[in-house]
Design an enzyme around this catalytic site. Sequence first.
Site, PDB file in Angstrom:
ATOM      1  N   HIS A   1       0.823  -1.197   0.000  1.00  0.00           N
ATOM      2  CA  HIS A   1       0.000   0.000   0.000  1.00  0.00           C
ATOM      3  C   HIS A   1       0.864   1.256   0.000  1.00  0.00           C
ATOM      4  O   HIS A   1       1.931   1.295   0.613  1.00  0.00           O
ATOM      5  CB  HIS A   1      -0.904   0.034   1.235  1.00  0.00           C
ATOM      6  CG  HIS A   1      -2.162  -0.773   1.098  1.00  0.00           C
ATOM      7  ND1 HIS A   1      -3.049  -0.605   0.054  1.00  0.00           N
ATOM      8  CD2 HIS A   1      -2.693  -1.749   1.885  1.00  0.00           C
ATOM      9  CE1 HIS A   1      -4.067  -1.434   0.207  1.00  0.00           C
ATOM     10  NE2 HIS A   1      -3.871  -2.142   1.307  1.00  0.00           N
TER      11      HIS A   1
ATOM     12  N   CYS B   1       0.464   2.760  -4.691  1.00  0.00           N
ATOM     13  CA  CYS B   1      -0.243   3.963  -5.102  1.00  0.00           C
ATOM     14  C   CYS B   1       0.555   5.213  -4.742  1.00  0.00           C
ATOM     15  O   CYS B   1       1.309   5.230  -3.774  1.00  0.00           O
ATOM     16  CB  CYS B   1      -1.611   4.016  -4.424  1.00  0.00           C
ATOM     17  SG  CYS B   1      -2.701   2.678  -4.925  1.00  0.00           S
TER      18      CYS B   1
END
Length: 352
Positions: free
Chosen positions: A125, A181
């Site tokens: 993440h 991301c």
Amino acid sequence: MPPGPPPRPPQEAQHYGPVFQGEDDRRQQPYFQYSQCTGRKKALCIGINYIGQENELKGCINDAHNMRNFLVREYGYQYDDIVMLTDDQANPRSTPTRANLIDAVRWLVRDAQPNDSLFLHYSGHGGLTKDLDGDEESGYDEVIYPVDYQINGQIVDDELHNICVKPLPPGCRLTAVFDSCHSGSVLDLPYMYSHEGKIKEPNLAAEAAQGLLGAVSSYARGDLMGAFGSVSGLVREVAGFSNGARERKRQTKTSPADVICWGGCKDQQTSADTFEGGQAVGAMSYAFMHCLSTFGGVIFTDTGLIIAVGQNKQQSYQQLLVNVREVLYGKYSQKPQLSSSHPIDTNLLFIC
């Protein structure tokens, strides 16, 4: 470019930008040195699926194992010189906690020498947080999330830069691949490149004057901080909104070491957790290895070998950036990014 493979990087120091007056009244000029990647090779592969957590991912641990095999097969790394941090291991020292991740990065860069080749791969993440030191034009720092982020917090790009980039000497290569991301500038490197291989925002005069070099889908790997809401509402495109932030980054983040970062997407984009070659993977990790594999892009799975059609290692930085984007084009909205710690000739052969 002329026919044939791209040229290898030159061995001599590369001076660039305007000449300025140094503290000893001598004429000086910023410089850097390309790594020949002939020294020691070390790698750190981090894959975090966040097993049992609300935002669990599927392909990150696979990415870490695939990248380790890729580095051994294609670039001559040794398994004993590759540290793995994944959240499916029983050994507590091998789980990607915040403390372990920072310790492992420090191991990676420790005692680095010119012409060494270091490789950092992160699959997990990524997100954004408020910029507190004024070096981000968007007003937000990029972050990565260790497996224990809910207890011990995220790792901000400024900290990553301090432990990854600053300790490295001229001529030492660090190649980083971030499959997460908002990872376009996650190492806070000051030079970003377009698909044409051109620097997006150069300002060599400002650096020389300071004498710097002496000193999204349901499977997206999204921003875990729900209070941020829509990313598009937060991040401003780089268009000169904050000259002060731009100058601060150039004054503090340029390095004579040979640091290259491949980010999975722009800072305002998400990266996909997907299914390719018979297994769950990250789109960026898959595309990077796919483009550089010389004999079919072997992907290891639980059911045997899956053969994907690969390309080859004789690619320039610019060619590799275009090819990685081409693999993802049409299936994913993310645009992988290339950044560096100094201005590079993107027509040179990519080596690691």
